[in-house]
Design a protein around this motif. Structure first.
Motif, PDB file in Angstrom:
ATOM      1  N   ARG A  26       0.817  -1.215   0.000  1.00 30.45           N
ATOM      2  CA  ARG A  26       0.000   0.000   0.000  1.00 30.45           C
ATOM      3  C   ARG A  26       0.850   1.263   0.000  1.00 30.45           C
ATOM      4  NH1 ARG A  26      -5.028  -1.004   4.082  1.00 30.45           N
ATOM      5  NH2 ARG A  26      -5.605   1.072   3.290  1.00 30.45           N
ATOM      6  N   VAL A  30       0.720   4.399  -2.593  1.00 30.89           N
ATOM      7  CA  VAL A  30       0.614   5.808  -2.211  1.00 30.89           C
ATOM      8  C   VAL A  30       1.614   6.647  -2.990  1.00 30.89           C
ATOM      9  CG1 VAL A  30       1.102   7.449  -0.356  1.00 30.89           C
ATOM     10  CG2 VAL A  30      -0.354   5.466   0.092  1.00 30.89           C
ATOM     11  N   SER A  33       1.180   6.971  -6.702  1.00 33.29           N
ATOM     12  CA  SER A  33       0.094   7.882  -7.034  1.00 33.29           C
ATOM     13  C   SER A  33       0.524   9.338  -6.966  1.00 33.29           C
ATOM     14  CB  SER A  33      -1.082   7.642  -6.075  1.00 33.29           C
ATOM     15  OG  SER A  33      -2.102   8.594  -6.273  1.00 33.29           O
ATOM     16  N   ASN A 156       7.219   5.060   6.946  1.00 32.15           N
ATOM     17  CA  ASN A 156       6.523   4.237   5.948  1.00 32.15           C
ATOM     18  C   ASN A 156       7.062   2.812   5.879  1.00 32.15           C
ATOM     19  OD1 ASN A 156       4.862   6.432   4.970  1.00 32.15           O
ATOM     20  ND2 ASN A 156       6.688   7.231   3.969  1.00 32.15           N
ATOM     21  N   ASP A 212      -5.635  13.282  -5.207  1.00 27.07           N
ATOM     22  CA  ASP A 212      -5.488  12.080  -4.393  1.00 27.07           C
ATOM     23  C   ASP A 212      -5.637  12.435  -2.912  1.00 27.07           C
ATOM     24  OD1 ASP A 212      -4.839   9.718  -3.144  1.00 27.07           O
ATOM     25  OD2 ASP A 212      -3.073   9.320  -4.354  1.00 27.07           O
ATOM     26  N   SER A 215      -4.306   9.312  -0.256  1.00 28.86           N
ATOM     27  CA  SER A 215      -2.880   9.166   0.021  1.00 28.86           C
ATOM     28  C   SER A 215      -2.421  10.177   1.067  1.00 28.86           C
ATOM     29  CB  SER A 215      -2.063   9.338  -1.264  1.00 28.86           C
ATOM     30  OG  SER A 215      -2.268   8.249  -2.134  1.00 28.86           O
ATOM     31  N   TYR A 216      -2.938  11.399   0.982  1.00 26.88           N
ATOM     32  CA  TYR A 216      -2.520  12.417   1.953  1.00 26.88           C
ATOM     33  C   TYR A 216      -3.236  12.255   3.289  1.00 26.88           C
ATOM     34  CZ  TYR A 216       0.498  14.397  -1.466  1.00 26.88           C
ATOM     35  OH  TYR A 216       1.535  14.542  -2.359  1.00 26.88           O
ATOM     36  N   TYR A 218      -3.615   9.243   4.504  1.00 26.60           N
ATOM     37  CA  TYR A 218      -2.680   8.278   5.096  1.00 26.60           C
ATOM     38  C   TYR A 218      -1.438   8.977   5.640  1.00 26.60           C
ATOM     39  CZ  TYR A 218       1.535   5.512   5.208  1.00 26.60           C
ATOM     40  OH  TYR A 218       2.750   5.000   5.592  1.00 26.60           O
TER      41      TYR A 218
END
Length: 262
Positions: A26, A30, A33, A156, A212, A215-216, A218
């Motif tokens: 994942r 992220v 993207s 991450n 997106d 993603s941000y 997250y």
């Protein structure tokens, strides 16, 4: 299998608990993207202050002519370029020989592609290399690098202890480690204000600029899940680094953990 065993095999992906393998997959998604808008979003989210944090990180690292840097999760190569530039300034000032070099190592090929495509990287073709690799299993020999950086990437990683062990393995004895990461503010009231900004503004900004939002979302969740400064310092020391120091930037919005490979 007991519930305790299941829990032990999960890690945080933002506010979710997932398997380590799912987190790796994942996280790749992220950054694939957001790769094309990554630098723009960094400037917008931090009002450009991330460049000052990186400048101070390189100053602390004190690059020297002939040294070799590994820039893990190096994305578009900001720190690698700054490392080479600063070492060249030292060489000119002191009349030292030997060109510094760097390798950007990132698990995401889209981020590497974005870095290579930067117009200001053309002059560094012979000095900066680009390698697709995992922080938890670095594709390099033992005791290869004089310095290692990771900026906004350690949170991450699915297994931080494994990554830190790898950092220690590939550094030469006496090599320097610099981990720059979003962290926790030193004043609780300011932390509340920053959280309000992070959760309400950044995902919306990601939606508008990078198309997106998820993603941000997250990214801001992952910052809140990252250990506090003193706890992460303990992790770095447990990995075998000595003289570990912590420097808070902008009241703790970001922190630099710096240590020496024994």
């Amino acid at each position: 299998m007991t519930k305790e065993t299941d829990t032990a095999k999960t890690v945080s992906f933002g506010f979710e608990e997932v398997s380590p393998e799912e987190k790796v997959s994942r996280v790749k998604g992220v950054f694939r993207s957001v790769a094309s808008r990554y630098d723009v979003m960094n400037d917008l989210m931090s009002a450009g202050v991330h460049r000052l944090w990186k400048h101070d990180t390189i100053a602390k690292l004190n690059p020297q002519p002939g040294e070799r840097l590994l820039d893990v999760a190096g994305g578009t190569g900001d720190l690698s370029k700054a490392f080479v530039d600063r070492a060249d300034k030292v060489a000119r000032r002191r009349g030292k020989a030997g060109e510094a070099s760097a390798i950007v190592c990132d698990i995401n090929d889209a981020m590497l592609d974005a870095g290579r495509a930067r117009s200001d990287m053309a002059a560094y073709d012979s000095r900066i290399g680009w390698v697709c690799g995992d922080a938890q299993a670095l594709p390099f020999e033992d005791r290869t690098f004089d310095a290692l950086t990771i900026a906004f990437g350690i949170r991450n990683v699915a297994d931080r202890a494994q990554a830190l062990s790898e950092f220690r393995r590939v550094l030469k004895p006496g090599g320097r480690l610099a981990v720059l990461e979003f962290s926790h503010m030193t004043v609780p009231m300011l932390q509340k204000l920053y959280d309000t900004y992070s959760f309400n503004v950044i995902p919306r900004m990601g939606e508008i600029v990078a198309s997106d939002r998820a993603s941000y979302q997250y990214l801001v969740e992952s910052i809140r899940k990252f250990p506090k400064q003193e706890d992460f310092r303990d992790e770095v020391e447990a990995a075998g680094f000595s003289g570990v120091s912590v420097t808070n930037f902008s009241g703790g919005i970001a922190a630099l953990h710096f240590g020496w490979a024994a």
